[in-house]
Design a protein around this motif. Structure first.
Motif, PDB file in Angstrom:
ATOM      1  N   MET A   1       0.573  -1.273  -0.085  1.00  0.00           N
ATOM      2  CA  MET A   1      -0.029  -0.010   0.312  1.00  0.00           C
ATOM      3  C   MET A   1       1.081   0.914  -0.607  1.00  0.00           C
ATOM      4  O   MET A   1       1.585   1.390   1.121  1.00  0.00           O
TER       5      MET A   1
ATOM      6  N   PHE B   1     -10.964   3.335  -8.293  1.00  0.00           N
ATOM      7  CA  PHE B   1     -11.508   3.140  -7.464  1.00  0.00           C
ATOM      8  C   PHE B   1     -12.242   4.471  -7.288  1.00  0.00           C
ATOM      9  O   PHE B   1     -11.875   5.869  -7.663  1.00  0.00           O
TER      10      PHE B   1
ATOM     11  N   ALA C   1      -4.739  -0.886  -7.524  1.00  0.00           N
ATOM     12  CA  ALA C   1      -5.394  -0.332  -7.170  1.00  0.00           C
ATOM     13  C   ALA C   1      -5.251   1.366  -6.960  1.00  0.00           C
ATOM     14  O   ALA C   1      -5.480   1.501  -5.179  1.00  0.00           O
ATOM     15  N   ASP C   2      -5.562   2.618  -7.582  1.00  0.00           N
ATOM     16  CA  ASP C   2      -5.473   3.731  -7.534  1.00  0.00           C
ATOM     17  C   ASP C   2      -6.500   4.039  -6.710  1.00  0.00           C
ATOM     18  O   ASP C   2      -7.893   3.527  -7.123  1.00  0.00           O
TER      19      ASP C   2
ATOM     20  N   ILE D   1      -7.819   3.774  -3.443  1.00  0.00           N
ATOM     21  CA  ILE D   1      -8.160   1.965  -3.216  1.00  0.00           C
ATOM     22  C   ILE D   1      -9.562   2.866  -1.609  1.00  0.00           C
ATOM     23  O   ILE D   1     -10.964   2.613  -1.949  1.00  0.00           O
ATOM     24  N   ASN D   2      -9.211   3.778  -0.978  1.00  0.00           N
ATOM     25  CA  ASN D   2      -9.929   4.167   0.150  1.00  0.00           C
ATOM     26  C   ASN D   2     -11.570   4.537  -0.797  1.00  0.00           C
ATOM     27  O   ASN D   2     -12.213   5.524  -0.255  1.00  0.00           O
TER      28      ASN D   2
ATOM     29  N   THR E   1     -13.207   3.502  -2.824  1.00  0.00           N
ATOM     30  CA  THR E   1     -14.522   2.360  -2.902  1.00  0.00           C
ATOM     31  C   THR E   1     -15.444   2.207  -2.258  1.00  0.00           C
ATOM     32  O   THR E   1     -15.308   1.825  -0.087  1.00  0.00           O
TER      33      THR E   1
ATOM     34  N   GLN F   1     -14.148  -3.538  -1.849  1.00  0.00           N
ATOM     35  CA  GLN F   1     -12.999  -3.925  -0.957  1.00  0.00           C
ATOM     36  C   GLN F   1     -12.747  -4.731  -0.310  1.00  0.00           C
ATOM     37  O   GLN F   1     -11.905  -5.819  -1.009  1.00  0.00           O
TER      38      GLN F   1
ATOM     39  N   LEU G   1     -11.837  -7.102  -3.906  1.00  0.00           N
ATOM     40  CA  LEU G   1     -10.087  -7.007  -3.656  1.00  0.00           C
ATOM     41  C   LEU G   1      -9.235  -8.066  -2.868  1.00  0.00           C
ATOM     42  O   LEU G   1      -8.486  -8.576  -3.131  1.00  0.00           O
TER      43      LEU G   1
ATOM     44  N   ALA H   1      -1.436  -0.848  -3.882  1.00  0.00           N
ATOM     45  CA  ALA H   1      -2.575   0.265  -3.774  1.00  0.00           C
ATOM     46  C   ALA H   1      -2.175   1.664  -2.997  1.00  0.00           C
ATOM     47  O   ALA H   1      -1.346   1.992  -2.535  1.00  0.00           O
TER      48      ALA H   1
ATOM     49  N   GLN I   1      -3.094   5.663  -1.799  1.00  0.00           N
ATOM     50  CA  GLN I   1      -4.294   6.484  -0.970  1.00  0.00           C
ATOM     51  C   GLN I   1      -4.129   7.911  -1.206  1.00  0.00           C
ATOM     52  O   GLN I   1      -2.568   8.335  -0.654  1.00  0.00           O
TER      53      GLN I   1
ATOM     54  N   LEU J   1      -9.926   2.015   4.908  1.00  0.00           N
ATOM     55  CA  LEU J   1      -9.929  -0.337   4.530  1.00  0.00           C
ATOM     56  C   LEU J   1      -9.782  -0.395   6.527  1.00  0.00           C
ATOM     57  O   LEU J   1      -9.314   0.061   6.854  1.00  0.00           O
TER      58      LEU J   1
END
Length: 376
Positions: free
Chosen positions: A78, A107, A147-148, A150-151, A153, A158, A161, A187, A189, A200
């Motif tokens: 991450m 995302f 996972a661009d 990720i927070n 979506t 999540q 994934l 990923a 953030q 997450l």
């Protein structure tokens, strides 16, 4: 609960489980001559990867090093940093140097699980005239997944994934579809803007081997970035390793010998983060609400093995564990309200733990606090 879910310990009165693939801790399998040659190949490949990345990426040496360690340890990463620090460019360029398929998923709040895993469609069979169901693969079916943000979506996506990261498969209806190997999730953030985000859960963050902070470049690096990106330039990034070669190097990482002292040091470091356990320092009880689990120990040892190989060594030291303590532990520690209100960070707690945890067995054996940890 483990990176590759090792067998559970036998119950009382039950015959011990024989491990045919993995050596027992403290009794590693010896590296063969071919493996030593592979280690030399790994070091040569590392230099070529850094050379290829230098054509596109300026600086970020520590970030690149931690990405390579995670890759060869079969882990996920991450990356956290403000916009504009070339996180996406770094990941896509790395996939090109490794000759792996690359897929970027942006995302968003309206992204659904089927948008990333794939979905079943009904199509007409031209030879028979009948209709058949066929699974249409989503962007998760690649070797390197970005996972661009990720927070951004919802938890449902999540979770989809999460299954892919842990089980290396996706489920559509009642059918499970295996993902290609190697499989590497990176990923990103944005730590600044939190509006409209879905943080997450700790359980999903624990699946990431590292949490890597991407910092601002230095003055010299930013000068070079400005010079390069404002003129006409062309890069000739060439592949260095194939997927099969990466899988072989991941196998060799697990065969690197590691002493009981190094494993003991990693365990002591992690167990000191667990609030209300025996032998925990007083400042931990005040500054942490929850500590790291066993997966942190496993990733510390695996990462230390990979780091030793990347530096051309066939033995692991406690210094390797110390170097990886921050990226392994920082996202596994839950700070208390007191720590957050005082501006204390997870990294500062990790640094303090490193300063009070000795690496030598004789120093550990003389400390009553560590003996309490061993007896717990």
């Amino acid at each position: 609960m483990a990176p590759d879910e090792p067998p559970a310990a036998p119950r009382a009165g039950q015959a011990p489980v024989e491990l045919s693939e993995e050596p027992l801790a403290g009794q590693p399998a010896e590296l063969s001559m071919s493996d030593v040659q592979a280690i030399e190949k790994l070091n040569a490949a590392r230099q070529r990867i850094l050379s290829q990345l230098a054509q596109v990426i300026v600086g970020q040496n520590q970030v690149i090093e931690e990405l390579l360690i995670s890759l060869f340890s079969r882990g996920h990463c991450m990356l956290e940093g403000v916009p504009g620090l070339a996180k996406t460019l770094l990941i896509s360029t790395l996939s090109r140097t490794l000759n792996l398929t690359f897929s970027r998923i942006q995302f968003t709040p309206d992204l659904m699980p089927a948008d990333i895993t794939g979905t079943e469609i009904i199509e007409e069979n031209r030879s028979t005239g009948g209709r058949e169901r066929r699974f249409l693969e989503g962007p998760l079916f690649a070797n390197v997944i970005l996972a661009d943000e990720i927070n951004r979506t919802p938890p449902k996506t999540q979770a989809a994934l999460l299954e892919a990261m842990q089980e290396r498969q996706v489920t559509s209806g009642r059918v499970r579809h295996a993902l290609s190997d190697p499989f590497f999730v990176l990923a990103t953030q944005n730590p600044i803007e939190q509006e409209g985000t879905y943080p997450l859960p700790e359980a999903q963050q624990d699946r990431f081997m590292f949490k890597v902070f991407v910092r601002y470049p230095s003055y010299v690096e930013e000068f070079e970035i400005a010079r390069r990106t404002t003129t006409v330039m062309s890069d000739t990034v060439a592949p260095v390793l194939t997927g099969a070669e990466i899988l072989e190097l991941q196998r060799i990482v697990r065969q690197v010998p590691v002493s009981d002292n190094v494993i003991r040091f990693a365990i002591l470091l992690v167990r000191q983060t667990r609030v209300r356990e025996a032998g925990v320092p007083d400042f931990i009880a005040q500054q942490l609400a929850w500590g790291a689990g066993p997966r942190a120990v496993q990733y510390l040892v695996l990462g230390a093995k990979a780091r030793a190989l990347l530096q051309g060594r066939t033995h692991v030291t406690c210094e390797d564990v110390q170097a990886l303590a921050r990226p392994v532990l920082r996202h596994r520690l839950v700070l208390s309200f007191t720590a957050e209100s005082e501006g204390i960070t997870a990294d500062s707690i990790i640094d303090r733990l490193l300063s009070i945890t000795p690496t030598r067995d004789d120093e550990i054996s003389r400390d009553a606090r560590f003996q309490a940890i061993f007896a717990s």
